[in-house]
Scaffold this motif. Structure first.
Motif, PDB file in Angstrom:
ATOM      1  N   PHE A 153      14.809   7.297 -27.746  1.00 14.55           N
ATOM      2  CA  PHE A 153      13.482   7.478 -28.323  1.00 14.55           C
ATOM      3  C   PHE A 153      12.990   8.890 -28.012  1.00 14.55           C
ATOM      4  O   PHE A 153      13.242   9.417 -26.933  1.00 14.55           O
ATOM      5  CB  PHE A 153      12.536   6.440 -27.695  1.00 14.55           C
TER       6      PHE A 153
ATOM      7  N   SER B 124       0.619   4.996 -32.595  1.00 12.27           N
ATOM      8  CA  SER B 124       0.160   3.706 -32.083  1.00 12.27           C
ATOM      9  C   SER B 124       1.171   3.039 -31.159  1.00 12.27           C
ATOM     10  O   SER B 124       0.862   2.008 -30.560  1.00 12.27           O
ATOM     11  CB  SER B 124      -0.159   2.775 -33.254  1.00 12.27           C
ATOM     12  N   ARG B 125       2.382   3.608 -31.048  1.00  9.89           N
ATOM     13  CA  ARG B 125       3.353   3.026 -30.119  1.00  9.89           C
ATOM     14  C   ARG B 125       2.891   3.193 -28.671  1.00  9.89           C
ATOM     15  O   ARG B 125       3.372   2.503 -27.781  1.00  9.89           O
ATOM     16  CB  ARG B 125       4.729   3.664 -30.276  1.00  9.89           C
TER      17      ARG B 125
ATOM     18  N   PHE C 296       4.045   2.083 -22.580  1.00  8.90           N
ATOM     19  CA  PHE C 296       4.477   1.114 -23.592  1.00  8.90           C
ATOM     20  C   PHE C 296       3.972  -0.294 -23.272  1.00  8.90           C
ATOM     21  O   PHE C 296       4.539  -1.283 -23.768  1.00  8.90           O
ATOM     22  CB  PHE C 296       6.007   1.105 -23.711  1.00  8.90           C
ATOM     23  N   ALA C 297       2.909  -0.409 -22.477  1.00 11.36           N
ATOM     24  CA  ALA C 297       2.289  -1.715 -22.201  1.00 11.36           C
ATOM     25  C   ALA C 297       3.302  -2.736 -21.699  1.00 11.36           C
ATOM     26  O   ALA C 297       3.332  -3.881 -22.148  1.00 11.36           O
ATOM     27  CB  ALA C 297       1.555  -2.240 -23.446  1.00 11.36           C
ATOM     28  N   ASN C 298       4.131  -2.267 -20.759  1.00 14.58           N
ATOM     29  CA  ASN C 298       5.130  -3.145 -20.127  1.00 14.58           C
ATOM     30  C   ASN C 298       6.177  -3.694 -21.082  1.00 14.58           C
ATOM     31  O   ASN C 298       6.705  -4.786 -20.880  1.00 14.58           O
ATOM     32  CB  ASN C 298       4.462  -4.276 -19.351  1.00 14.58           C
ATOM     33  N   LYS C 299       6.486  -2.943 -22.153  1.00 12.16           N
ATOM     34  CA  LYS C 299       7.691  -3.209 -22.949  1.00 12.16           C
ATOM     35  C   LYS C 299       8.767  -2.299 -22.353  1.00 12.16           C
ATOM     36  O   LYS C 299       8.944  -1.154 -22.765  1.00 12.16           O
ATOM     37  CB  LYS C 299       7.455  -2.929 -24.426  1.00 12.16           C
ATOM     38  N   ARG C 300       9.511  -2.828 -21.385  1.00 12.32           N
ATOM     39  CA  ARG C 300      10.374  -2.014 -20.529  1.00 12.32           C
ATOM     40  C   ARG C 300      11.827  -2.154 -20.947  1.00 12.32           C
ATOM     41  O   ARG C 300      12.514  -3.082 -20.544  1.00 12.32           O
ATOM     42  CB  ARG C 300      10.168  -2.443 -19.075  1.00 12.32           C
ATOM     43  N   GLN C 301      12.309  -1.203 -21.765  1.00 16.97           N
ATOM     44  CA  GLN C 301      13.650  -1.300 -22.344  1.00 16.97           C
ATOM     45  C   GLN C 301      14.616  -0.281 -21.746  1.00 16.97           C
ATOM     46  O   GLN C 301      15.733  -0.133 -22.258  1.00 16.97           O
ATOM     47  CB  GLN C 301      13.570  -1.140 -23.862  1.00 16.97           C
TER      48      GLN C 301
ATOM     49  N   LYS D  62      13.521  -2.786 -14.642  1.00 19.72           N
ATOM     50  CA  LYS D  62      13.501  -2.191 -15.975  1.00 19.72           C
ATOM     51  C   LYS D  62      12.280  -1.289 -16.115  1.00 19.72           C
ATOM     52  O   LYS D  62      11.236  -1.541 -15.496  1.00 19.72           O
ATOM     53  CB  LYS D  62      13.534  -3.279 -17.044  1.00 19.72           C
TER      54      LYS D  62
ATOM     55  N   PHE E 246      12.263   1.221 -33.064  1.00 17.72           N
ATOM     56  CA  PHE E 246      11.574   0.003 -32.604  1.00 17.72           C
ATOM     57  C   PHE E 246      11.140   0.117 -31.146  1.00 17.72           C
ATOM     58  O   PHE E 246      11.376  -0.780 -30.334  1.00 17.72           O
ATOM     59  CB  PHE E 246      12.456  -1.235 -32.840  1.00 17.72           C
ATOM     60  N   GLN E 247      10.528   1.251 -30.814  1.00 18.33           N
ATOM     61  CA  GLN E 247      10.070   1.518 -29.458  1.00 18.33           C
ATOM     62  C   GLN E 247       8.555   1.561 -29.411  1.00 18.33           C
ATOM     63  O   GLN E 247       7.907   1.948 -30.379  1.00 18.33           O
ATOM     64  CB  GLN E 247      10.619   2.875 -28.992  1.00 18.33           C
ATOM     65  N   GLY E 248       7.987   1.184 -28.290  1.00 15.41           N
ATOM     66  CA  GLY E 248       6.555   1.307 -28.111  1.00 15.41           C
ATOM     67  C   GLY E 248       5.924   0.043 -27.588  1.00 15.41           C
ATOM     68  O   GLY E 248       6.606  -0.908 -27.202  1.00 15.41           O
ATOM     69  N   ASP E 249       4.588   0.056 -27.591  1.00 18.84           N
ATOM     70  CA  ASP E 249       3.869  -1.073 -27.017  1.00 18.84           C
ATOM     71  C   ASP E 249       3.786  -2.252 -27.974  1.00 18.84           C
ATOM     72  O   ASP E 249       3.501  -3.373 -27.558  1.00 18.84           O
ATOM     73  CB  ASP E 249       2.481  -0.649 -26.541  1.00 18.84           C
TER      74      ASP E 249
ATOM     75  N   ASN F 144       5.373  -1.500 -35.154  1.00 16.87           N
ATOM     76  CA  ASN F 144       4.636  -0.515 -35.942  1.00 16.87           C
ATOM     77  C   ASN F 144       4.515  -0.984 -37.391  1.00 16.87           C
ATOM     78  O   ASN F 144       5.441  -0.836 -38.178  1.00 16.87           O
ATOM     79  CB  ASN F 144       5.344   0.833 -35.869  1.00 16.87           C
TER      80      ASN F 144
ATOM     81  N   VAL G 225       8.116  -6.511 -29.871  1.00 15.29           N
ATOM     82  CA  VAL G 225       8.905  -5.555 -29.095  1.00 15.29           C
ATOM     83  C   VAL G 225       9.184  -6.203 -27.741  1.00 15.29           C
ATOM     84  O   VAL G 225       8.261  -6.643 -27.057  1.00 15.29           O
ATOM     85  CB  VAL G 225       8.156  -4.227 -28.907  1.00 15.29           C
ATOM     86  N   THR G 226      10.462  -6.277 -27.365  1.00 16.99           N
ATOM     87  CA  THR G 226      10.822  -7.037 -26.168  1.00 16.99           C
ATOM     88  C   THR G 226      10.615  -6.218 -24.896  1.00 16.99           C
ATOM     89  O   THR G 226      10.657  -4.993 -24.917  1.00 16.99           O
ATOM     90  CB  THR G 226      12.290  -7.484 -26.223  1.00 16.99           C
ATOM     91  N   ASP G 227      10.421  -6.922 -23.805  1.00 12.90           N
ATOM     92  CA  ASP G 227      10.353  -6.333 -22.467  1.00 12.90           C
ATOM     93  C   ASP G 227      11.711  -6.561 -21.809  1.00 12.90           C
ATOM     94  O   ASP G 227      11.847  -7.376 -20.904  1.00 12.90           O
ATOM     95  CB  ASP G 227       9.212  -7.008 -21.694  1.00 12.90           C
TER      96      ASP G 227
ATOM     97  N   LEU H  47      13.716  -5.122 -31.004  1.00  8.91           N
ATOM     98  CA  LEU H  47      12.654  -5.922 -31.614  1.00  8.91           C
ATOM     99  C   LEU H  47      13.163  -7.345 -31.843  1.00  8.91           C
ATOM    100  O   LEU H  47      14.253  -7.535 -32.390  1.00  8.91           O
ATOM    101  CB  LEU H  47      12.271  -5.296 -32.954  1.00  8.91           C
TER     102      LEU H  47
END
Lengths: 210, 207
Positions: free
Chosen positions: A21, A32-33, A70-75, A183, B24-27, B30, B48-50, B56
């Protein structure tokens, strides 16, 4: 050399691409991400100025802070990932500017929220970059990049056996123990350590699993 | 060393075609780029997965026969006879048909489409090539699974070639659609319980 696809710039077509990313911080509004948080009325606003990216501006209360995550979307992998940043503080003292990957998206002025992370920050007393990396606690190691009020490039990478920070002159820090264990997600925070509004800029952030 | 991203793809003497990449990245998902719709059913989700490299998650409604889809809401910029697409996906659900690629329509029947299929009712990865409701599935020799794979589709004027992890597996020479298309991922639940697929990369470009 030309490529058929973005995919093939970074990944052999016979391999399955991992997360990758990047963000240029250009447009009418912050994408907005990003989840923007603040403990006051601090802001993160894209700038109407050449090469100025997004500007973080704090309110004037001591330790007022703004951060994006990323609001705890930890990839991202704590044992196999890397990031690159281009940033600029507008002050040389009484600030805290942290850029990197964190497990926790909570208020970064609370120290425990910065554990399980690796990130770039600054040693303001020596005006040098500083690498921060660890699990239950963070190990800080000074780098060699001069950090004043000019633009700075730093990168960092973690594996299962080492963590490094580099700058425009190459490798600055190698850490061989105390790595993050959870993560991770991108998180960039800017804080004033003063009863005065402070600001800093960010114009590039890239992260990928290795 | 080139100075521009443009020159990574095209000589400066040419005009580049439409190209699109999603990570497909972010909080959150989109919705400025992809639309999501419960084509059949009402409570499918897109999240979006943690999870490391988790991408996604697209999950159908809990009822058998429900269809959950992401698409571009009929903003169809891609040519099914002169384009390529690359998707990194995996199937999670155990009773699920996942179709992804290019579609000219957003209806549940997808009457004009070129799609990769990971379908638990079939033994092998396959493709579904269909024009005006004529056409169907063609199998590869690779058994379906629930692992991540990179799927590439190369759409030409008279043929379609499908690659799995960089290796050509299927060639189709009939029923190539002619209508303008958009990227899509479509989950069709073959049983109840909410059937999930994942996507972490999508690239589409006209050639």
């Amino acid at each position: 050399m030309t490529f058929d696809s973005f995919y093939e710039i970074f990944t052999n077509p016979t391999s399955v691409r991992k997360n990758h990313f990047w963000e240029d911080f250009t447009g009418s509004n912050l994408h907005s991400r990003w989840n923007v948080q603040t403990d006051s009325s601090s802001t993160a606003i894209l700038q109407d100025a050449e090469d100025d990216g997004v500007k973080f501006t704090t309110s004037s209360g001591n330790n007022d802070v703004v951060w994006i995550s990323f609001a705890n979307k930890r990839q991202y992998n704590p044992a196999g990932s890397a990031f690159h940043v281009i940033y600029k503080p507008n002050h040389t003292s009484l600030i805290g500017y942290n850029l990197g990957l964190f497990s926790n998206d909570g208020d970064p002025s609370v120290g425990a929220n910065n554990n399980n992370a690796y990130f770039v920050t600054q040693n303001l007393s020596t005006a040098k970059s500083r690498f921060a990396c660890g699990g239950g606690s963070i190990t800080y190691t000074d780098g060699t990049t001069t950090v004043g009020t000019d633009w700075v490039y730093n990168s960092a990478e973690v594996s299962s056996s080492s963590a490094t920070m580099s700058g425009v002159s190459g490798l600055e820090v190698t850490q061989t123990s105390n790595f993050p264990t959870s993560k991770l997600q991108p998180k960039i925070s800017f804080r004033t350590a003063d009863f005065a509004s402070k600001s800093g800029h960010l114009r590039y952030f890239e992260v990928y699993n290795t | 060393l080139t100075k521009s991203l443009y020159e990574r793809f095209y000589p400066l003497t040419s005009t580049g075609n439409q190209r699109f990449v999603a990570n497909f990245q972010g909080d959150s998902f989109n919705t400025n780029i992809f639309n999501f719709r419960n084509v059949i059913g009402s409570s499918g989700t897109v999240t979006v997965t943690d999870e490391i490299d988790g991408g996604l998650a697209i999950t159908t409604d809990s009822t058998t026969g429900s269809v959950m889809q992401i698409d571009m809401n009929d903003r169809r910029a891609f040519d099914p006879r002169a384009s390529k697409f690359i998707f990194v996906t995996k199937r999670v659900g155990t009773s699920l048909q996942v179709l992804f690629g290019l579609t000219g329509d957003i209806t549940s029947s997808l009457p004009n489409a070129i799609s990769v299929a990971n379908d638990t009712s079939l033994t092998y990865y396959s493709c579904r090539v269909i024009a005006s409701n004529t056409g169907g599935f063609t199998n590869s020799d690779v058994a379906i699974d629930t692992d991540w794979h990179v799927h590439k589709g190369v759409c030409g004027t008279s043929d379609y070639n499908q690659y799995l992890d960089g290796i050509l597996k299927i060639t189709v020479t009939s029923n190539i659609p002619t209508v303008k298309c958009q990227p899509h991922v479509t989950n069709y639940a073959r049983s109840s319980g909410g059937q999930e697929s994942r996507i972490r990369y999508c690239e589409v470009y006209n050639t």
